[in-house]
Every structure is written in C-alpha cells, then in structure tokens.
Design a protein around this motif. Structure first.
Motif, PDB file in Angstrom:
ATOM      1  N   LYS A 159       0.824  -1.226   0.000  1.00 33.22           N
ATOM      2  CA  LYS A 159       0.000   0.000   0.000  1.00 33.22           C
ATOM      3  C   LYS A 159       0.850   1.265   0.000  1.00 33.22           C
ATOM      4  O   LYS A 159       0.622   2.191  -0.780  1.00 33.22           O
ATOM      5  CB  LYS A 159      -0.943   0.021   1.227  1.00 33.22           C
ATOM      6  CG  LYS A 159      -1.890  -1.157   1.291  1.00 33.22           C
ATOM      7  CD  LYS A 159      -2.766  -1.116   2.528  1.00 33.22           C
ATOM      8  CE  LYS A 159      -1.991  -1.189   3.831  1.00 33.22           C
ATOM      9  NZ  LYS A 159      -1.250  -2.447   4.023  1.00 33.22           N
ATOM     10  N   THR A 160       1.847   1.291   0.900  1.00 31.56           N
ATOM     11  CA  THR A 160       2.709   2.482   0.979  1.00 31.56           C
ATOM     12  C   THR A 160       3.482   2.650  -0.331  1.00 31.56           C
ATOM     13  O   THR A 160       3.619   3.765  -0.852  1.00 31.56           O
ATOM     14  CB  THR A 160       3.670   2.353   2.181  1.00 31.56           C
ATOM     15  OG1 THR A 160       2.881   2.177   3.362  1.00 31.56           O
ATOM     16  CG2 THR A 160       4.549   3.561   2.343  1.00 31.56           C
ATOM     17  N   SER A 161       3.941   1.530  -0.878  1.00 31.22           N
ATOM     18  CA  SER A 161       4.676   1.574  -2.151  1.00 31.22           C
ATOM     19  C   SER A 161       3.782   2.090  -3.270  1.00 31.22           C
ATOM     20  O   SER A 161       4.239   2.810  -4.167  1.00 31.22           O
ATOM     21  CB  SER A 161       5.168   0.174  -2.536  1.00 31.22           C
ATOM     22  OG  SER A 161       5.900  -0.407  -1.503  1.00 31.22           O
TER      23      SER A 161
ATOM     24  N   CYS B 162      11.110  -2.190   3.391  1.00 29.77           N
ATOM     25  CA  CYS B 162       9.755  -2.201   3.916  1.00 29.77           C
ATOM     26  C   CYS B 162       9.734  -1.436   5.238  1.00 29.77           C
ATOM     27  O   CYS B 162      10.414  -1.809   6.176  1.00 29.77           O
ATOM     28  CB  CYS B 162       9.376  -3.659   4.146  1.00 29.77           C
ATOM     29  SG  CYS B 162       7.700  -3.927   4.595  1.00 29.77           S
ATOM     30  N   GLU B 163       9.009  -0.321   5.287  1.00 34.09           N
ATOM     31  CA  GLU B 163       8.895   0.429   6.546  1.00 34.09           C
ATOM     32  C   GLU B 163       7.466   0.347   7.019  1.00 34.09           C
ATOM     33  O   GLU B 163       6.546   0.612   6.249  1.00 34.09           O
ATOM     34  CB  GLU B 163       9.236   1.900   6.310  1.00 34.09           C
ATOM     35  CG  GLU B 163      10.710   2.194   6.335  1.00 34.09           C
ATOM     36  CD  GLU B 163      10.977   3.635   5.917  1.00 34.09           C
ATOM     37  OE1 GLU B 163      10.194   4.519   6.285  1.00 34.09           O
ATOM     38  OE2 GLU B 163      11.962   3.833   5.188  1.00 34.09           O
ATOM     39  N   LEU B 164       7.286  -0.023   8.268  1.00 28.70           N
ATOM     40  CA  LEU B 164       5.936  -0.172   8.788  1.00 28.70           C
ATOM     41  C   LEU B 164       5.241   1.185   8.868  1.00 28.70           C
ATOM     42  O   LEU B 164       5.806   2.159   9.366  1.00 28.70           O
ATOM     43  CB  LEU B 164       5.998  -0.803  10.180  1.00 28.70           C
ATOM     44  CG  LEU B 164       4.687  -1.403  10.664  1.00 28.70           C
ATOM     45  CD1 LEU B 164       4.260  -2.558   9.746  1.00 28.70           C
ATOM     46  CD2 LEU B 164       4.852  -1.889  12.081  1.00 28.70           C
ATOM     47  N   THR B 165       4.016   1.241   8.343  1.00 25.94           N
ATOM     48  CA  THR B 165       3.236   2.474   8.442  1.00 25.94           C
ATOM     49  C   THR B 165       2.568   2.512   9.807  1.00 25.94           C
ATOM     50  O   THR B 165       1.896   1.565  10.196  1.00 25.94           O
ATOM     51  CB  THR B 165       2.146   2.498   7.344  1.00 25.94           C
ATOM     52  OG1 THR B 165       2.772   2.251   6.092  1.00 25.94           O
ATOM     53  CG2 THR B 165       1.415   3.818   7.313  1.00 25.94           C
ATOM     54  N   ILE B 166       2.767   3.603  10.531  1.00 24.08           N
ATOM     55  CA  ILE B 166       2.117   3.735  11.839  1.00 24.08           C
ATOM     56  C   ILE B 166       0.794   4.457  11.635  1.00 24.08           C
ATOM     57  O   ILE B 166       0.758   5.601  11.196  1.00 24.08           O
ATOM     58  CB  ILE B 166       3.003   4.530  12.823  1.00 24.08           C
ATOM     59  CG1 ILE B 166       4.303   3.774  13.059  1.00 24.08           C
ATOM     60  CG2 ILE B 166       2.268   4.766  14.134  1.00 24.08           C
ATOM     61  CD1 ILE B 166       5.297   4.517  13.899  1.00 24.08           C
TER      62      ILE B 166
ATOM     63  N   TRP C   7      -5.232   8.100   1.627  1.00 29.81           N
ATOM     64  CA  TRP C   7      -4.986   7.717   3.017  1.00 29.81           C
ATOM     65  C   TRP C   7      -4.469   6.300   3.037  1.00 29.81           C
ATOM     66  O   TRP C   7      -5.197   5.348   2.740  1.00 29.81           O
ATOM     67  CB  TRP C   7      -6.279   7.823   3.831  1.00 29.81           C
ATOM     68  CG  TRP C   7      -6.689   9.238   4.058  1.00 29.81           C
ATOM     69  CD1 TRP C   7      -7.238  10.093   3.149  1.00 29.81           C
ATOM     70  CD2 TRP C   7      -6.563   9.969   5.285  1.00 29.81           C
ATOM     71  NE1 TRP C   7      -7.462  11.312   3.735  1.00 29.81           N
ATOM     72  CE2 TRP C   7      -7.064  11.270   5.040  1.00 29.81           C
ATOM     73  CE3 TRP C   7      -6.087   9.636   6.559  1.00 29.81           C
ATOM     74  CZ2 TRP C   7      -7.104  12.246   6.042  1.00 29.81           C
ATOM     75  CZ3 TRP C   7      -6.133  10.605   7.546  1.00 29.81           C
ATOM     76  CH2 TRP C   7      -6.619  11.896   7.274  1.00 29.81           C
ATOM     77  N   ASP C   8      -3.207   6.174   3.375  1.00 30.15           N
ATOM     78  CA  ASP C   8      -2.528   4.875   3.424  1.00 30.15           C
ATOM     79  C   ASP C   8      -2.611   4.383   4.867  1.00 30.15           C
ATOM     80  O   ASP C   8      -1.944   4.899   5.748  1.00 30.15           O
ATOM     81  CB  ASP C   8      -1.077   5.112   2.972  1.00 30.15           C
ATOM     82  CG  ASP C   8      -0.168   3.946   3.243  1.00 30.15           C
ATOM     83  OD1 ASP C   8      -0.672   2.831   3.453  1.00 30.15           O
ATOM     84  OD2 ASP C   8       1.060   4.157   3.243  1.00 30.15           O
ATOM     85  N   ILE C   9      -3.474   3.416   5.074  1.00 32.16           N
ATOM     86  CA  ILE C   9      -3.809   3.022   6.444  1.00 32.16           C
ATOM     87  C   ILE C   9      -3.103   1.725   6.810  1.00 32.16           C
ATOM     88  O   ILE C   9      -3.027   0.802   6.004  1.00 32.16           O
ATOM     89  CB  ILE C   9      -5.351   2.915   6.580  1.00 32.16           C
ATOM     90  CG1 ILE C   9      -5.958   4.318   6.365  1.00 32.16           C
ATOM     91  CG2 ILE C   9      -5.744   2.351   7.925  1.00 32.16           C
ATOM     92  CD1 ILE C   9      -7.444   4.391   6.403  1.00 32.16           C
TER      93      ILE C   9
END
Ligand code: GDP
Ligand code: MG
Length: 206
Positions: free
Chosen positions: A25-27, A41-45, A66-68
């Motif tokens: 999703k973030t990508s 890979c960085e965890l989305t908070i 909105w990247d949840i």
C-alpha cells in the motif's frame, strides 16, 4: 461584453487504501504520487497521507490518499480514518494467500463504518506484485471475491514495475466522478482522524 469562462471546479476525493501488511500500500502511494519505488519495507504507523492533483475536463481533482496500516492493533484508530472517504482501494499480494482471504474482512469492515448517501463506497480490488509470477488465487476465485463483495472491479498490478498503477487510479476516479460522491469531503485539518493519529503516534513513542 465578453462572457466570463466557466470557473474551474475543484473536487476533493478522499480515498482510503486498505489491506494486510505488507501487500504494498505504501509503495503504491509512493509510486503513484512520486513515481518512486523502494525495496525496503517500513511499517506504516496508523496512517499516512498524500495528495495528488489531477485535471479532468477542465476541473481540478484533488485526491487525498490515506494509506492506512494493516495492523490489527491499530484497528480502533484506523476506522476513524474511514470517515469522509469517497472511495476505497483494497489491496492484496498475489504471493500471499492470507492477504487474499482477508480482503473480505477489510471490505466488510469498511462497509460497516462508512456509507455515502446510503450506498457503499466505490471500491477497487487490486492484486499487487504481478511481477513475481505467482498467483495465490485463481482468476475465478478473484472474480468471485470481487463480485460477491461488491467491488467495482479488480485489476492485477505491479507497483515495482509500474504496471497499471496510474490506470487503476484513473479507473477509480472515473467512477467517483460518475457518482459525484466526494464534494463534501473535509480538508485534512478538519478531519477527526488527526486526533487519533496523534494519539497513536504518542502511544508508539511512549
Ligand atoms: P504495506 O505494508 O502494504 O504498506 O507494504 P509496503 O508498501 O511497505 O511494501 C512491502 C514490501 O513489498 C516492500 O519490500 C516493497 O518493496 C514490496 N513491494 C511493494 N510492491 C511490490 C511489487 O509490485 N512487486 C514486488 N516484487 N515487491 C513489491
Ligand atoms: Mg505501509
């Protein structure tokens, strides 16, 4: 006297991205907004937020993406972020069967929280990582998942290889314009999600 030209309209559409971590999703947002891809890979908070401006038929379209986070532990915070959404993308990873199975759960969760004028939000199902050449579900299964759960459509994409990323967003924007659902979306500063987000960030730091 010259007739003034029609004033350009601005439409704001809030679109939420849902799905397990780490389906991409973030990508996806990074590729779509900045045309960049990272292998790390960085965890989305809780949630991240990005804006993409498009021009369609003389109108300006502001997409709030909105990247949840896909983490269960953040569920009570993330559901607050659904409010005011005009559309949704639910993503799974073609190499991860569990992420496919959980699509239904994400869709039910969304539909139970947010409706627009009495209807479920337009929602696209994206099958990411097509570049890896695996398929955790058959075409028939994906078709059934899409149809049975009320998705507008499904598309196989690769964020890494930039395959069908902007086209899939174009598809969603076409649906949003056709349904004209997003014009009462508030700007981010007014959004209730900010309070939750702040709280969670403080919680994460503590
Ligand atoms: P999120 O948890 O859903 O936000 O997932 P991320 O965007 O953080 O991505 C998780 C991992 O998958 C990262 O290592 C990305 O580089 C990788 N990834 C994302 N999209 C693709 C893709 O289309 N193909 C491949 N092979 N890897 C991808
Ligand atoms: Mg993420």
């Amino acid at each position: 006297m010259a007739v003034p030209e029609d004033k350009e309209r601005e439409r704001v559409y809030k679109v939420v991205l849902l799905g397990n971590s780490p389906v991409g999703k973030t990508s996806f947002v990074e590729r779509y907004v900045n045309n960049r891809f990272r292998d790390t890979c960085e965890l989305t908070i809780a949630a991240d937020f990005a804006v993409k401006v498009l021009h369609r038929n003389g109108d300006t379209i502001k997409l709030q993406l909105w990247d949840i986070t896909g983490q269960e532990s953040a569920a009570q915070f993330t559901s607050a972020c659904y409010r005011g959404a005009a559309g949704c993308i639910i993503m799974f990873d073609l190499t991860d069967r569990q992420s496919f199975k959980d699509v239904r759960k994400w869709k039910l969760d969304l539909d139970s929280i947010v409706r627009n004028r009495g209807k479920n939000l337009p929602c696209l199902l994206l099958a990411n990582k097509s570049d890896l050449g695996q398929r955790c579900a058959t075409i028939d299964e994906i078709n059934a998942m899409s149809k049975d759960n009320g998705f507008s459509n499904w598309i196989a994409i690769s964020v890494k290889e930039n395959k069908l990323v902007s086209q899939s967003m174009d598809r969603l924007v076409d649906i949003l314009i056709a349904e004209d659902v997003g014009n009462d979306v508030e700007e981010r500063s007014d959004n209730e999600c900010d309070g939750s987000l702040l709280e969670l960030k403080q919680f994460a730091v503590a």
